[in-house]
Write a protein that holds these residues in place. Structure first.
Motif, PDB file in Angstrom:
ATOM      1  N   ASN A 176       1.057  -1.733  -0.294  1.00 45.63           N
ATOM      2  CA  ASN A 176      -0.117  -0.113   0.072  1.00 45.63           C
ATOM      3  C   ASN A 176       0.797   1.185  -0.205  1.00 45.63           C
ATOM      4  OD1 ASN A 176      -1.821  -1.784   1.665  1.00 45.63           O
ATOM      5  ND2 ASN A 176      -3.161  -0.732   0.151  1.00 45.63           N
ATOM      6  N   TYR A 216      -1.658   0.582   7.507  1.00 47.38           N
ATOM      7  CA  TYR A 216      -2.764   0.932   7.499  1.00 47.38           C
ATOM      8  C   TYR A 216      -2.334   2.909   6.882  1.00 47.38           C
ATOM      9  CZ  TYR A 216      -3.730   5.300  11.028  1.00 47.38           C
ATOM     10  OH  TYR A 216      -3.737   6.650  12.132  1.00 47.38           O
ATOM     11  N   LYS A 223      -6.274   6.796   0.019  1.00 52.45           N
ATOM     12  CA  LYS A 223      -7.474   7.511   0.036  1.00 52.45           C
ATOM     13  C   LYS A 223      -7.409   9.122  -0.893  1.00 52.45           C
ATOM     14  CE  LYS A 223     -10.591   3.856   2.267  1.00 52.45           C
ATOM     15  NZ  LYS A 223     -11.333   4.225   1.694  1.00 52.45           N
ATOM     16  N   THR A 248     -10.338   2.924   9.636  1.00 47.72           N
ATOM     17  CA  THR A 248     -11.004   1.529  11.291  1.00 47.72           C
ATOM     18  C   THR A 248      -9.620   0.597  10.710  1.00 47.72           C
ATOM     19  OG1 THR A 248     -12.287   0.695   9.323  1.00 47.72           O
ATOM     20  CG2 THR A 248     -13.021   3.002  11.469  1.00 47.72           C
ATOM     21  N   ASP A 249      -9.259  -0.658  11.609  1.00 46.52           N
ATOM     22  CA  ASP A 249      -9.121  -1.578  11.215  1.00 46.52           C
ATOM     23  C   ASP A 249      -9.752  -2.546  10.172  1.00 46.52           C
ATOM     24  OD1 ASP A 249      -7.419  -1.861  13.626  1.00 46.52           O
ATOM     25  OD2 ASP A 249      -9.018  -1.625  14.705  1.00 46.52           O
ATOM     26  N   GLN A 250     -11.170  -2.542  10.461  1.00 49.13           N
ATOM     27  CA  GLN A 250     -11.845  -2.584   8.660  1.00 49.13           C
ATOM     28  C   GLN A 250     -11.075  -2.212   7.916  1.00 49.13           C
ATOM     29  OE1 GLN A 250     -13.439  -1.636  11.426  1.00 49.13           O
ATOM     30  NE2 GLN A 250     -13.704  -3.118  12.397  1.00 49.13           N
ATOM     31  N   ASP A 251     -11.318  -1.324   7.358  1.00 53.90           N
ATOM     32  CA  ASP A 251     -10.521  -0.994   6.292  1.00 53.90           C
ATOM     33  C   ASP A 251      -9.209  -1.394   5.389  1.00 53.90           C
ATOM     34  OD1 ASP A 251     -12.842   1.021   6.255  1.00 53.90           O
ATOM     35  OD2 ASP A 251     -11.678   2.640   7.320  1.00 53.90           O
ATOM     36  N   ASP A 253      -8.005  -3.853   6.918  1.00 56.73           N
ATOM     37  CA  ASP A 253      -8.015  -5.887   6.960  1.00 56.73           C
ATOM     38  C   ASP A 253      -8.650  -5.748   5.079  1.00 56.73           C
ATOM     39  OD1 ASP A 253      -7.768  -6.451   9.753  1.00 56.73           O
ATOM     40  OD2 ASP A 253      -9.026  -6.424  10.109  1.00 56.73           O
ATOM     41  N   GLN A 254      -9.431  -4.514   4.643  1.00 54.44           N
ATOM     42  CA  GLN A 254     -10.149  -4.777   3.656  1.00 54.44           C
ATOM     43  C   GLN A 254      -8.904  -4.416   2.435  1.00 54.44           C
ATOM     44  OE1 GLN A 254     -13.675  -2.899   3.721  1.00 54.44           O
ATOM     45  NE2 GLN A 254     -15.052  -4.269   5.391  1.00 54.44           N
ATOM     46  N   LEU A 255      -8.718  -3.484   2.629  1.00 53.05           N
ATOM     47  CA  LEU A 255      -7.748  -3.314   1.514  1.00 53.05           C
ATOM     48  C   LEU A 255      -6.294  -3.117   1.239  1.00 53.05           C
ATOM     49  CD1 LEU A 255      -9.326   0.521   1.772  1.00 53.05           C
ATOM     50  CD2 LEU A 255      -9.840  -1.405  -0.045  1.00 53.05           C
ATOM     51  N   LYS A 256      -5.583  -3.857   2.692  1.00 52.63           N
ATOM     52  CA  LYS A 256      -4.908  -4.182   2.686  1.00 52.63           C
ATOM     53  C   LYS A 256      -3.763  -5.112   1.453  1.00 52.63           C
ATOM     54  CE  LYS A 256      -0.651  -6.967   5.368  1.00 52.63           C
ATOM     55  NZ  LYS A 256      -0.567  -7.547   4.224  1.00 52.63           N
ATOM     56  N   LYS A 257      -3.003  -4.457   0.707  1.00 50.39           N
ATOM     57  CA  LYS A 257      -1.876  -5.179  -0.378  1.00 50.39           C
ATOM     58  C   LYS A 257      -1.166  -6.524   0.127  1.00 50.39           C
ATOM     59  CE  LYS A 257      -3.676  -1.886  -3.425  1.00 50.39           C
ATOM     60  NZ  LYS A 257      -2.900  -0.396  -4.224  1.00 50.39           N
TER      61      LYS A 257
END
Length: 257
Positions: A176, A216, A223, A248-251, A253-257
């Motif tokens: 990222n 993160y 973004k 957020t942590d959810q972001d 988890d979902q967007l980590k490359k």
């Protein structure tokens, strides 16, 4: 998980960083949810390091007195188990920078060594061309990170287009980020403070925490670019802080490359 913990615990991050980036580092740590303190006097650094969640040592505008204070702070942090992050800014560019970073690594039990490929290469004895504090090197980042982790007996993070985390045996990549991070002074230095914050709540999961911290940071940049690419880098810098606050942590988890 880590972001939530940081925002709940609000860890104190003792940042012995350089004069160019102090304000940006403090604002970035506040956006994350950590609590920055900048203390440099050798008369107080030992006390401050002991009550911190993590200690950041950044040699960007180093002096002999500053290095002495960093070693005092680092040893104090070691006494109570406070994690220490070393950012060897410009190592390889001058003998003073390289020797100062090596001295800190020799006298302080550094938890994480974080730098670009040129900086880390200079510390492990690989000859590369370094320009100013923005080192550049051709070759395999994973080999550089692994060698440094083994040599200095600490976790190593080599940052670049793809970031590498190494414990000397296993290597982990995080992809990222955005090139505009290189257009804003202090983003690399702030990253050291961000990783220190993640370490402050890692509790035995340091490698995972470092990967999450890198993702993160890179996602925040991605973004921020999408929201400000028509305005330019000044707007990007402000939006980057906004994203550091809102992710957020959810972001992650979902967007980590």
């Amino acid at each position: 998980m880590y972001l939530e913990k940081i925002r709940q615990e609000n860890p104190l991050i003792h940042s012995m960083t350089n004069v160019v980036v102090t304000n940006f580092t403090a604002n970035g740590l506040l956006a994350l949810g950590a609590s920055p303190v900048m203390a440099y006097a050798k008369e107080e650094v030992a006390d401050m390091a002991k009550v911190a969640g993590a200690l950041l040592l950044n040699i960007g505008t180093l002096s002999h007195e500053q290095v002495e204070a960093m070693i005092i702070a680092g040893k104090s942090a070691n006494e109570v188990g406070v994690p220490v992050v070393l950012d060897p800014v410009g190592a390889g560019a001058t003998a003073l920078r390289t020797e100062s970073a090596k001295r800190i690594l020799e006298e302080v039990n550094v938890t994480v060594l974080r730098g670009n490929a040129g900086e880390i290469s200079s510390l492990v004895g690989i000859e590369v061309q370094v320009k100013g504090v923005d080192g550049a090197v051709e070759g395999e980042y994973t080999e550089i990170a692994s060698e440094a982790a083994r040599l200095f007996k600490c976790l190593t993070v080599v940052t670049g287009e793809v970031d590498i985390v190494s414990d000397g045996h296993e290597n982990y990549a995080v992809a990222n980020g955005h090139p505009w991070l290189t257009k804003v002074v202090g983003t690399g230095c702030l990253l050291g403070g961000i990783l220190a914050s993640f370490l402050a709540v890692a509790k035995g999961e340091e490698v995972n925490a470092l990967q999450a911290g890198l993702a993160y940071y890179g996602i925040a940049a991605e973004k921020a670019f999408e929201r400000t690419k028509e305005q330019g880098i000044a707007s990007f810098q402000i939006e980057f802080l906004n994203q550091l606050q809102s992710l957020t942590d959810q972001d992650v988890d979902q967007l980590k490359k």
